[in-house]
Design an enzyme around this catalytic site. Sequence first.
Site, PDB file in Angstrom:
ATOM      1  CB  CYS A   1      38.224  38.266  49.777  1.00  0.00           C
ATOM      2  SG  CYS A   1      39.547  37.747  50.897  1.00  0.00           S
TER       3      CYS A   1
ATOM      4  CB  CYS B   1      53.736  42.427  42.670  1.00  0.00           C
ATOM      5  SG  CYS B   1      54.125  44.144  42.934  1.00  0.00           S
TER       6      CYS B   1
ATOM      7  NE  ARG C   1      51.695  50.038  43.018  1.00  0.00           N
ATOM      8  CZ  ARG C   1      52.234  49.466  44.102  1.00  0.00           C
ATOM      9  NH1 ARG C   1      51.511  48.696  44.855  1.00  0.00           N
ATOM     10  NH2 ARG C   1      53.489  49.657  44.403  1.00  0.00           N
TER      11      ARG C   1
ATOM     12  CB  CYS D   1      52.841  47.282  49.418  1.00  0.00           C
ATOM     13  SG  CYS D   1      51.591  47.593  48.172  1.00  0.00           S
TER      14      CYS D   1
ATOM     15  CB  CYS E   1      41.936  31.591  47.608  1.00  0.00           C
ATOM     16  SG  CYS E   1      42.400  32.321  49.188  1.00  0.00           S
TER      17      CYS E   1
HETATM   18  S1  SF4 Z   1      41.814  38.205  48.040  1.00  0.00           S
HETATM   19 FE1  SF4 Z   1      41.043  36.741  49.556  1.00  0.00          FE
HETATM   20  S2  SF4 Z   1      40.045  35.118  48.375  1.00  0.00           S
HETATM   21 FE2  SF4 Z   1      41.306  36.290  46.954  1.00  0.00          FE
HETATM   22  S3  SF4 Z   1      43.250  35.207  46.851  1.00  0.00           S
HETATM   23 FE3  SF4 Z   1      43.488  36.782  48.421  1.00  0.00          FE
HETATM   24  S4  SF4 Z   1      42.909  35.810  50.346  1.00  0.00           S
HETATM   25 FE4  SF4 Z   1      42.175  34.497  48.685  1.00  0.00          FE
END
Ligand code: SF4
Length: 345
Positions: free
Chosen positions: A58, A98, A262, A190, A54
């Site tokens: 984060c 999900c 949850r 959610c 990704c």
């Molecule tokens: S939490 Fe953030 S880094 Fe992880 S998959 Fe989702 S968008 Fe990407």
Amino acid sequence: MSSLRHNWKTEEIQAIHDKPLLDLIFEAASIHRENFDPQKVQVSSLISIKTGGCPEDCSYCPQAARYNTGLEAQGLMKTDAVLEMAKRAKNQGASRVCLGAAWREVKDNNQFDQVLDMVKGITNMGVEVCCTLGMLNENQADKLKKAGLYAYNHNIDTGQDYYKSIISTRTYDDRLNTLKNVQKAKISVCSGGIIGMGETKKDRIGMLTTLSNLTPHPDSVPINTLVAVKGTPLEKQKEVPIWDLIRMIATARIIMPHSVVRLSAGRNSRRAQDQALCFLAGANSIFSGEKLLTTPNPEFNEDKELFSLLGLKETPAFESSQREKKQPAFESSQREKSQAASLTQ
Ligand code: SF4
């Protein structure tokens, strides 16, 4: 009956959160019983349909390509394989499946078309389908709705002030904007967050303030505790004390009385008695199945044992939002209260 409010002030939420713990649990448990069958817990299963790689940053997430966590990235799974996993999850007791993809945002391409096929296929099995695919525009939300999508997960993660310490590649407003698009498409929302990322109590209250001031409240509110993964910037964070988690669950239950709360990531390391207190404090949903995207999670058979121990049962699909079914229980409890009052007059 506890009425719905969308104008909660931070100080009010903090006062609830900081009550003596047993008073807080008692109040939350009472509100839970007014609004839900306390024996029922929704069981969801999360399938990672596209793992890792990704572009976002984060800080808690092992799927971010920039962190060296040893996670092997995998492209979008084949639709048949996803349907097979969904069928197994349903047979093991999941009423919601999900689908999670490690994307920054949905793109209008062939992969999105494949996800729409997955949503159609799983919806036809008679379970609720939820997706968590990143940011979404109105048109994409409409397409998911037409494919039969029941819910969309998009967490606000933490309080607005702390958010930029955790993620820099998109803003809090981006998150809220996606939630608006989901609501406009009449898809169940959610949205919750994570505690244990180094935030202060004020940040946690800030997160609950934002969630409880959404109109309507999110139908589901996941309260996650950080699972610190080696290689991520948050790898050294300590596990959140169970009491902090219980306070968050109880406060969410009180201020969003109609939402499903949850008990989410981080459950694997909690003892049965800890989880029992979370259910008592108003949690009425869990993820079951060996993995939660990439981190460990209790397996279906462990949860079946837990349910048997605690006298819990799975909420059937499509029931958690039909709250009118709980109305008679509330009415009878009100009747009992008025009878008690008339006896003392
Ligand atoms: S939490 Fe953030 S880094 Fe992880 S998959 Fe989702 S968008 Fe990407």
